[in-house]
Scaffold this motif. Structure first.
Motif, PDB file in Angstrom:
ATOM      1  N   UNK A   1       3.084   6.082   2.063  1.00  0.00           N
ATOM      2  CA  UNK A   1       2.744   7.309   1.356  1.00  0.00           C
ATOM      3  C   UNK A   1       1.339   7.342   0.789  1.00  0.00           C
ATOM      4  N   UNK A   2       0.505   6.336   1.117  1.00  0.00           N
ATOM      5  CA  UNK A   2      -0.889   6.345   0.685  1.00  0.00           C
ATOM      6  C   UNK A   2      -1.722   7.162   1.663  1.00  0.00           C
ATOM      7  N   UNK A   3      -2.772   7.776   1.166  1.00  0.00           N
ATOM      8  CA  UNK A   3      -3.664   8.571   1.994  1.00  0.00           C
ATOM      9  C   UNK A   3      -4.912   7.745   2.283  1.00  0.00           C
ATOM     10  N   UNK A   4      -5.199   7.530   3.551  1.00  0.00           N
ATOM     11  CA  UNK A   4      -6.388   6.797   3.984  1.00  0.00           C
ATOM     12  C   UNK A   4      -7.420   7.791   4.493  1.00  0.00           C
ATOM     13  N   UNK A   5      -8.699   7.477   4.310  1.00  0.00           N
ATOM     14  CA  UNK A   5      -9.777   8.315   4.821  1.00  0.00           C
ATOM     15  C   UNK A   5     -11.023   7.463   4.978  1.00  0.00           C
ATOM     16  N   UNK A   6     -12.007   8.006   5.669  1.00  0.00           N
ATOM     17  CA  UNK A   6     -13.288   7.307   5.826  1.00  0.00           C
ATOM     18  C   UNK A   6     -14.359   8.040   5.032  1.00  0.00           C
TER      19      UNK A   6
ATOM     20  N   UNK B   1      -4.941  18.110  -6.168  1.00  0.00           N
ATOM     21  CA  UNK B   1      -6.229  17.729  -5.598  1.00  0.00           C
ATOM     22  C   UNK B   1      -6.798  16.562  -6.393  1.00  0.00           C
ATOM     23  N   UNK B   2      -7.455  15.648  -5.673  1.00  0.00           N
ATOM     24  CA  UNK B   2      -8.147  14.528  -6.300  1.00  0.00           C
ATOM     25  C   UNK B   2      -9.593  14.567  -5.870  1.00  0.00           C
TER      26      UNK B   2
ATOM     27  N   UNK C   1      -2.888   8.177  -8.488  1.00  0.00           N
ATOM     28  CA  UNK C   1      -4.217   8.781  -8.457  1.00  0.00           C
ATOM     29  C   UNK C   1      -5.335   7.764  -8.297  1.00  0.00           C
ATOM     30  N   UNK C   2      -4.988   6.505  -8.005  1.00  0.00           N
ATOM     31  CA  UNK C   2      -5.976   5.435  -7.878  1.00  0.00           C
ATOM     32  C   UNK C   2      -6.555   5.378  -6.462  1.00  0.00           C
ATOM     33  N   UNK C   3      -7.873   5.229  -6.406  1.00  0.00           N
ATOM     34  CA  UNK C   3      -8.589   5.059  -5.148  1.00  0.00           C
ATOM     35  C   UNK C   3      -8.956   3.590  -4.977  1.00  0.00           C
ATOM     36  N   UNK C   4      -8.989   3.127  -3.723  1.00  0.00           N
ATOM     37  CA  UNK C   4      -9.513   1.800  -3.376  1.00  0.00           C
ATOM     38  C   UNK C   4     -10.515   1.988  -2.255  1.00  0.00           C
ATOM     39  N   UNK C   5     -11.636   1.294  -2.356  1.00  0.00           N
ATOM     40  CA  UNK C   5     -12.693   1.412  -1.356  1.00  0.00           C
ATOM     41  C   UNK C   5     -12.885   0.071  -0.655  1.00  0.00           C
TER      42      UNK C   5
ATOM     43  N   UNK D   1     -11.193   4.073   2.715  1.00  0.00           N
ATOM     44  CA  UNK D   1     -10.651   4.170   1.366  1.00  0.00           C
ATOM     45  C   UNK D   1      -9.211   4.635   1.431  1.00  0.00           C
ATOM     46  N   UNK D   2      -8.498   4.341   0.362  1.00  0.00           N
ATOM     47  CA  UNK D   2      -7.124   4.821   0.248  1.00  0.00           C
ATOM     48  C   UNK D   2      -6.946   5.454  -1.125  1.00  0.00           C
TER      49      UNK D   2
END
Length: 126
Positions: free
Chosen positions: A50-55, A31-32, A70-74, A63-64
């Motif tokens: 293999x990156x997870x995208x979400x809003x 979990x992150x 474990x890095x997020x990008x917004x 964001x991904x």
């Protein structure tokens, strides 16, 4: 009719009896924590890399997450977009719905460019 039903039931029972359950597979769940509090992150979608995208619905962002690092990008969206749901196409382009402003958005991660398409029906913008 009854004989056929019994025969079918007997075949089904025999088939089920001969099924061997597969051995249990062990997995790891990681979990992150999304780093943007109170932004209502939702609708995760896995891209071809293999990156997870979400809003962030109330945060007005895409964001991904790179699960390897474990890095997020917004990526900021227009105020009032209120994104709700997304998909990633086979080329890695992110498509999202803007429930707050009646748009469909196209975000290209390679260029960082967002294109917005307004829905023609004013009811879609309410």
């Amino acid at each position: 009719m009854i004989r056929r039903s019994l025969s079918a039931a007997a075949l089904l029972a025999a088939a089920v009896a001969n099924v061997t359950p597969a051995p249990a597979q062990m997995g790891t769940i990681t979990e992150w924590k999304v780093p943007w509090a109170q932004s209502r992150p939702r609708d995760p979608y896995l891209d071809p890399q293999g990156n997870v995208w979400f809003v962030g619905q109330v945060g007005n962002y895409l964001a991904s997450l790179d699960p390897r690092s474990g890095q997020f990008k917004r990526f900021e969206l227009e105020p009032g977009t209120l994104p709700h749901n997304l998909i990633v196409d086979p080329k890695g382009v992110v498509w999202y719905t803007g429930n707050g402003d009646g748009t469909i958005g196209r975000f290209d991660p390679a260029t960082g460019k967002t294109t917005r398409f307004r829905m023609p029906d004013p009811a879609a913008r309410d």
